[in-house]
Design an enzyme around this catalytic site. Structure first.
Site, PDB file in Angstrom:
ATOM      1  N   SER A 183      -0.276  -3.362  -3.481  1.00  0.00           N
ATOM      2  CA  SER A 183      -1.363  -3.079  -3.604  1.00  0.00           C
ATOM      3  C   SER A 183      -0.995  -2.736  -5.364  1.00  0.00           C
ATOM      4  O   SER A 183       0.173  -2.764  -5.891  1.00  0.00           O
ATOM      5  CB  SER A 183      -2.666  -2.850  -2.985  1.00  0.00           C
ATOM      6  OG  SER A 183      -3.701  -3.244  -3.968  1.00  0.00           O
ATOM      7  N   ASP A 273      -5.725 -14.149  -0.782  1.00  0.00           N
ATOM      8  CA  ASP A 273      -5.624 -12.609  -1.342  1.00  0.00           C
ATOM      9  C   ASP A 273      -6.904 -13.335  -2.074  1.00  0.00           C
ATOM     10  O   ASP A 273      -6.278 -13.662  -3.183  1.00  0.00           O
ATOM     11  CB  ASP A 273      -5.234 -12.441  -1.768  1.00  0.00           C
ATOM     12  CG  ASP A 273      -4.892 -10.888  -1.877  1.00  0.00           C
ATOM     13  OD1 ASP A 273      -6.084 -10.207  -2.741  1.00  0.00           O
ATOM     14  OD2 ASP A 273      -3.437 -10.069  -2.264  1.00  0.00           O
ATOM     15  N   HIS A 302      -5.553 -10.123   1.467  1.00  0.00           N
ATOM     16  CA  HIS A 302      -5.102  -8.357   1.242  1.00  0.00           C
ATOM     17  C   HIS A 302      -5.661  -7.441   2.321  1.00  0.00           C
ATOM     18  O   HIS A 302      -6.422  -6.910   2.517  1.00  0.00           O
ATOM     19  CB  HIS A 302      -6.228  -8.149   0.074  1.00  0.00           C
ATOM     20  CG  HIS A 302      -5.628  -7.145  -1.011  1.00  0.00           C
ATOM     21  ND1 HIS A 302      -4.361  -7.656  -2.082  1.00  0.00           N
ATOM     22  CD2 HIS A 302      -5.132  -5.892  -1.197  1.00  0.00           C
ATOM     23  CE1 HIS A 302      -4.316  -6.509  -2.733  1.00  0.00           C
ATOM     24  NE2 HIS A 302      -4.845  -5.653  -1.620  1.00  0.00           N
TER      25      HIS A 302
END
Length: 321
Positions: A183, A273, A302
């Protein structure tokens, strides 16, 4: 399968839509020169956490604008000769995590340097000093000031500077310094490898901070990107400066750093995601000219990606291409 973004074949061709500032190269040349002129004043302080396997230190250095940056440093105890090092980065607003997280790599003969991003959940300082909004959001921090004062500019430089410190450690093999994270950590790993081209392997997981306008157009300026919507609501409610805002964000859009990467790359993507949309990640990946591969998780977003940590360890242990 359902789609939240483009089909995979289109993702593999997608080139991004956020504008690239005309002076992007000069901007980052100037930034790197500023970083190179900083006296790092590296300090290693033994931690109270120690193991028979590894020595643990709090590492501090001075980054751009005088901020004191912290990283956890774990190195194998009684290692013979020089060994590889992993430079690690965390997710947005978090921190470098527990010491124990680093012991797997130490057990395999790697040193680990895990950075706290300035002004987030760890010990690194945010030296401040910008005009405009500071209430919430590091993406937009400094957006109404000179572009050289964008906060993520400084954080990207911290990432590269930490890799440079790793390269200089007498126990580390400078031919085997690697970067990784997920991330925001995946974004900082990209910045690290782009701005410090001696990094030789890069494992990036659903990287953040790529192709801002695509995220906006997908109506996904929420969650990690909520501050984009907050900015317009507070400071440009009629969107009179929308083009200007996205162009300025282009200075800290990692798709435009990706072409600098010389490291061998593995990128992991979850096609579901909605935090960092797959197309934004591919906007960066498709600009990488170094050896590269993707690990595609069609049914995942995610989140934890099963088996990925094992694959990254195997990647970092394998001979370089």
């Amino acid at each position: 399968m359902p789609l939240i973004d483009m089909p995979l074949e289109q993702l593999k061709q997608y080139e991004g839509i956020n504008p690239r500032p005309a002076d992007f190269d000069d901007y980052w040349k100037r930034a790197i020169a500023e970083m190179s002129a900083v006296e790092a004043k590296v300090e290693l302080i033994p931690s109270s956490f120690q193991t028979p396997l590894a020595e643990c230190f709090d590492l501090y250095f001075t980054g751009v604008r005088g901020a004191r940056i912290h990283a956890k440093y774990v190195r194998p105890r009684n290692a013979e000769g020089k060994h590889p090092a992993i430079v690690q980065f965390h997710g947005y607003s978090a921190n470098s995590g527990d010491w124990s997280d680093k012991l797997v790599y130490a057990s395999l003969g790697f040193s680990v340097l895990s950075m706290d991003a300035r002004g987030q959940g760890g010990q690194s300082e945010d030296a401040g000093g910008v005009k405009g909004n500071t209430l919430n959001g590091h993406i937009i921090r400094g957006l109404d000031d000179h572009p050289d004062n964008l906060l993520f500019r400084h954080i990207f430089l911290d990432a590269a500077q930490l890799a440079g410190i790793a390269l200089s450690l007498p126990e580390v093999d400078p031919d085997h310094v690697y970067a990784t994270g997920g991330s925001q950590g995946g974004a900082l790993a990209i910045a690290c490898a782009a701005l410090e081209p001696r990094v030789s392997k890069l494992g990036t997981v659903y990287p953040f901070l790529c192709d801002y306008r695509r995220t906006w157009n997908m109506d996904l300026a929420k969650d990690a990107y909520q501050e984009l919507k907050n900015y317009f609501r507070s400071f440009d409610p009629l969107h009179e400066r929308e083009d200007e805002v996205f162009e300025r964000l282009g200075y800290i859009d990692l798709q435009y750093q990706a072409g600098r990467i010389k490291a061998e790359v593995v990128m992991a993507v979850g096609l579901m995601d909605t935090i960092c949309p797959p197309s934004t990640q591919f906007a960066a990946y498709n600009k990488i000219t170094a050896p590269k591969q993707t690990l595609i998780y069609p049914d995942f977003g995610h989140e934890h990606l099963p088996g990925l940590n094992d694959k990254l360890i195997q990647f970092f242990l394998s001979p370089m291409v």
